[in-house]
Design a protein around this motif. Structure first.
Motif, PDB file in Angstrom:
ATOM      1  N   SER A 258      18.323  55.039  52.711  1.00  0.00           N
ATOM      2  CA  SER A 258      19.224  53.911  52.959  1.00  0.00           C
ATOM      3  C   SER A 258      18.628  52.908  53.939  1.00  0.00           C
ATOM      4  N   HIS A 259      17.590  53.304  54.662  1.00  0.00           N
ATOM      5  CA  HIS A 259      17.039  52.456  55.722  1.00  0.00           C
ATOM      6  C   HIS A 259      15.602  52.020  55.463  1.00  0.00           C
ATOM      7  N   LEU A 260      14.990  52.543  54.416  1.00  0.00           N
ATOM      8  CA  LEU A 260      13.589  52.230  54.151  1.00  0.00           C
ATOM      9  C   LEU A 260      13.473  51.158  53.083  1.00  0.00           C
ATOM     10  N   PRO A 261      12.403  50.331  53.169  1.00  0.00           N
ATOM     11  CA  PRO A 261      11.253  50.447  54.075  1.00  0.00           C
ATOM     12  C   PRO A 261      11.386  49.686  55.393  1.00  0.00           C
ATOM     13  N   ALA A 262      12.528  49.073  55.652  1.00  0.00           N
ATOM     14  CA  ALA A 262      12.637  48.208  56.829  1.00  0.00           C
ATOM     15  C   ALA A 262      12.887  48.963  58.123  1.00  0.00           C
ATOM     16  N   GLY A 263      13.527  50.139  58.056  1.00  0.00           N
ATOM     17  CA  GLY A 263      13.931  50.834  59.266  1.00  0.00           C
ATOM     18  C   GLY A 263      15.397  50.568  59.573  1.00  0.00           C
ATOM     19  N   VAL A 264      15.890  51.182  60.639  1.00  0.00           N
ATOM     20  CA  VAL A 264      17.301  51.071  60.997  1.00  0.00           C
ATOM     21  C   VAL A 264      17.579  49.705  61.624  1.00  0.00           C
ATOM     22  N   ASP A 265      18.518  48.985  61.040  1.00  0.00           N
ATOM     23  CA  ASP A 265      18.993  47.718  61.608  1.00  0.00           C
ATOM     24  C   ASP A 265      20.218  48.033  62.464  1.00  0.00           C
ATOM     25  N   VAL A 266      19.970  48.586  63.644  1.00  0.00           N
ATOM     26  CA  VAL A 266      21.094  49.028  64.460  1.00  0.00           C
ATOM     27  C   VAL A 266      21.885  47.844  65.001  1.00  0.00           C
ATOM     28  N   THR A 267      21.224  46.709  65.213  1.00  0.00           N
ATOM     29  CA  THR A 267      21.961  45.522  65.658  1.00  0.00           C
ATOM     30  C   THR A 267      22.961  45.084  64.593  1.00  0.00           C
ATOM     31  N   GLY A 268      22.510  45.053  63.351  1.00  0.00           N
ATOM     32  CA  GLY A 268      23.412  44.708  62.260  1.00  0.00           C
ATOM     33  C   GLY A 268      24.506  45.743  62.081  1.00  0.00           C
ATOM     34  N   TRP A 269      24.167  47.005  62.280  1.00  0.00           N
ATOM     35  CA  TRP A 269      25.136  48.096  62.178  1.00  0.00           C
ATOM     36  C   TRP A 269      26.243  47.916  63.214  1.00  0.00           C
ATOM     37  N   ARG A 270      25.863  47.633  64.445  1.00  0.00           N
ATOM     38  CA  ARG A 270      26.860  47.444  65.497  1.00  0.00           C
ATOM     39  C   ARG A 270      27.707  46.199  65.215  1.00  0.00           C
ATOM     40  N   ALA A 271      27.066  45.136  64.730  1.00  0.00           N
ATOM     41  CA  ALA A 271      27.807  43.911  64.428  1.00  0.00           C
ATOM     42  C   ALA A 271      28.805  44.135  63.292  1.00  0.00           C
ATOM     43  N   GLN A 272      28.402  44.920  62.289  1.00  0.00           N
ATOM     44  CA  GLN A 272      29.300  45.209  61.178  1.00  0.00           C
ATOM     45  C   GLN A 272      30.533  45.973  61.637  1.00  0.00           C
ATOM     46  N   LEU A 273      30.342  46.934  62.539  1.00  0.00           N
ATOM     47  CA  LEU A 273      31.488  47.667  63.065  1.00  0.00           C
ATOM     48  C   LEU A 273      32.427  46.726  63.806  1.00  0.00           C
ATOM     49  N   GLU A 274      31.865  45.841  64.617  1.00  0.00           N
ATOM     50  CA  GLU A 274      32.705  44.893  65.347  1.00  0.00           C
ATOM     51  C   GLU A 274      33.443  43.959  64.389  1.00  0.00           C
ATOM     52  N   ARG A 275      32.771  43.561  63.320  1.00  0.00           N
ATOM     53  CA  ARG A 275      33.423  42.666  62.352  1.00  0.00           C
ATOM     54  C   ARG A 275      34.609  43.364  61.700  1.00  0.00           C
ATOM     55  N   VAL A 276      34.406  44.611  61.282  1.00  0.00           N
ATOM     56  CA  VAL A 276      35.503  45.343  60.635  1.00  0.00           C
ATOM     57  C   VAL A 276      36.611  45.629  61.633  1.00  0.00           C
ATOM     58  N   ARG A 277      36.232  45.949  62.881  1.00  0.00           N
ATOM     59  CA  ARG A 277      37.239  46.224  63.896  1.00  0.00           C
ATOM     60  C   ARG A 277      38.120  45.006  64.148  1.00  0.00           C
ATOM     61  N   SER A 278      37.535  43.815  64.039  1.00  0.00           N
ATOM     62  CA  SER A 278      38.293  42.597  64.333  1.00  0.00           C
ATOM     63  C   SER A 278      39.124  42.103  63.152  1.00  0.00           C
ATOM     64  N   MET A 279      38.915  42.684  61.980  1.00  0.00           N
ATOM     65  CA  MET A 279      39.630  42.236  60.786  1.00  0.00           C
ATOM     66  C   MET A 279      41.024  42.860  60.703  1.00  0.00           C
ATOM     67  N   GLU A 280      41.983  42.079  60.250  1.00  0.00           N
ATOM     68  CA  GLU A 280      43.286  42.619  59.931  1.00  0.00           C
ATOM     69  C   GLU A 280      43.196  43.405  58.615  1.00  0.00           C
ATOM     70  N   PRO A 281      44.030  44.422  58.445  1.00  0.00           N
ATOM     71  CA  PRO A 281      44.003  45.167  57.175  1.00  0.00           C
ATOM     72  C   PRO A 281      44.161  44.280  55.948  1.00  0.00           C
ATOM     73  N   GLU A 282      44.960  43.215  56.080  1.00  0.00           N
ATOM     74  CA  GLU A 282      45.143  42.313  54.947  1.00  0.00           C
ATOM     75  C   GLU A 282      43.836  41.609  54.587  1.00  0.00           C
ATOM     76  N   ASP A 283      43.039  41.260  55.612  1.00  0.00           N
ATOM     77  CA  ASP A 283      41.748  40.612  55.350  1.00  0.00           C
ATOM     78  C   ASP A 283      40.794  41.584  54.652  1.00  0.00           C
ATOM     79  N   GLN A 284      40.816  42.853  55.065  1.00  0.00           N
ATOM     80  CA  GLN A 284      39.982  43.844  54.402  1.00  0.00           C
ATOM     81  C   GLN A 284      40.391  44.007  52.942  1.00  0.00           C
ATOM     82  N   ARG A 285      41.687  43.999  52.692  1.00  0.00           N
ATOM     83  CA  ARG A 285      42.169  44.105  51.316  1.00  0.00           C
ATOM     84  C   ARG A 285      41.708  42.907  50.489  1.00  0.00           C
TER      85      ARG A 285
END
Length: 421
Positions: A110-137
């Protein structure tokens, strides 16, 4: 250091498993429910019985790590696993290190050949955390719109019906928590790259690759190992790990290996130089050669990435360079695909399709004669793979994702081939 790691570090003193029973395992979840079984499995990793150790390791891969997913209990198990890996009294310490890597990142493909994009991973979690359930739907509703075949549509409808925004967020938190728990142990585990046992060095080299936030110290440790390492598989793994951590200082040494006589080190140097975006014809040619005929592994521990599938790693590296790959290299990838089967064919098929269908899947699928020559060739190669490959749902799912016939007789008919014997 994560809060989970800090809490558990305070418990552990003396015996590497001291504090194990202080964790409220019955309140923590893994893939099969609550985690009361985890303490016994961790203790069993120290058993005198190899069968008991093997059973415990297999069960941990099935519950706190399950088909690439990681669960709440995993982060609490990490400090104990790390101390087991560091303790000379633990049998099969290398296997514990590999488990820690799996807990941190899931499947490495899932991470090759680029390696772990941990910055993007953390940003994605923050984006989902900030979304309302309706926006996710609403995002999920947009995912339902594209024109897909009926089987894919049924699958998406089922996933839409089961979608639980709170559960998605919990899962994302659990996976990043365990990554951070392993990261907290990296400063100690890093010392294993200098261990006397080759299998432990190999495992430690592999582990370090996945933590770019630890790159400053890890690249120093990898360079020191490369000064005196005599096991070719470990040297190759260290080269790849250093490149995944963006170590540009290794480029002159990589050039030497690329021009050298050792096939495995030429492979590693080509993969590493491509990851560092140092590209020329020699790098592409080495990747193409490995895609068609990968180097034979030597004695001792093997390269850990992609479970040692050197052909797939070279091919995936080329696929990531789509648009910069000459036709001769694409031809080499198709040759490698024709020589692959079963699980080994999955990554090869995906990479070959990315190279030959650079704009993505064609919808609607045109008549075979309207495809480009490389596209016609890849369809023929796929159609002629054996039934041992076509029987896998993973493989037919790849075909479906690329809007190609997902049953072998239909694919052969589309390509104008006779029915298989």
């Amino acid at each position: 250091m994560s809060a989970v790691a800090a809490t558990l570090l305070a418990m552990i003193d003396g015996d590497v498993l001291e504090g194990l029973d202080a964790v409220r395992w019955a309140e923590l979840r893994h893939a099969y429910g609550f985690a009361e079984d985890v303490p016994g499995l961790l203790r069993a990793l120290r058993s005198d019985s190899s069968d008991e150790r093997e059973r415990a390791l297999g069960e941990l891969y099935g519950n706190i790590f399950h088909q690439g997913n990681r669960y709440e209990a995993a982060a609490y198990a990490v400090p104990f696993l790390a101390r087991l890996a560091l303790d000379p009294a633990t049998p099969e310490r290398a296997e514990v290190v590999y488990l820690l890597a799996a807990l941190a990142i899931g499947y490495d493909e899932s991470h090759l050949p680029a390696g772990v994009d941990v910055t993007g991973w953390r940003a994605q979690l923050e984006r989902v955390r900030s979304m309302e359930p309706e926006d996710q739907r609403r995002e999920l509703d947009r995912w339902m719109v594209p024109d897909v075949d009926e089987e894919e549509r049924r699958d998406r409808i089922a996933r839409w019906a089961m979608y639980d925004p709170a559960e998605v967020l919990r899962s994302m938190h659990a996976q990043l928590d365990v990554y951070d728990a392993v990261r907290a142990e990296v400063p100690e585990l890093r010392g294993l790259v200098a261990h006397g046992a080759p299998e432990i060095r190999a495992a430690a080299v592999y582990l370090l690759a996945w933590f770019p936030e630890e790159a400053a110290a890890s690249t120093v440790a990898l360079r020191e190992l490369l000064q005196g390492e005599t096991v070719t598989g470990i040297t190759a793994g260290a080269i790849v790990s250093a490149a995944l951590l963006s170590d540009q200082e290794l480029v002159p040494r990589l050039r030497e290996h690329l021009a050298g006589s050792e096939p495995l080190l030429r492979w590693a140097a080509a993969v590493a130089l491509a990851r560092l975006d140092v590209l020329d014809s020699a790098v592409i040619e080495a990747l193409a050669a490995a895609s068609a005929d990968p180097p034979e592994p030597g004695p001792g521990p093997q390269v850990g990435f992609l479970q040692g599938d050197l052909r797939a790693y070279a091919t995936q590296t080329l696929a990531a360079l789509a648009g910069r790959v000459p036709q001769a290299a694409v031809d080499a990838v198709l040759t490698g695909l024709s020589r692959s089967s079963e699980v080994a064919a999955f990554a090869m098929a995906e990479a070959a399709l990315r190279l030959t269908f650079p704009a993505g899947a064609l919808s609607p699928l045109p008549p075979f004669e309207e495809l480009t020559e490389p596209q016609r060739r890849v369809v023929r190669v796929l159609a002629e793979l054996g039934p041992e490959t076509w029987r896998w749902v993973n493989f037919t799912s790849i075909m479906r994702d690329w809007n190609l016939p997902a049953e072998q007789p239909e694919c052969r008919a589309y390509a104008g081939l006779d029915a298989p014997n």
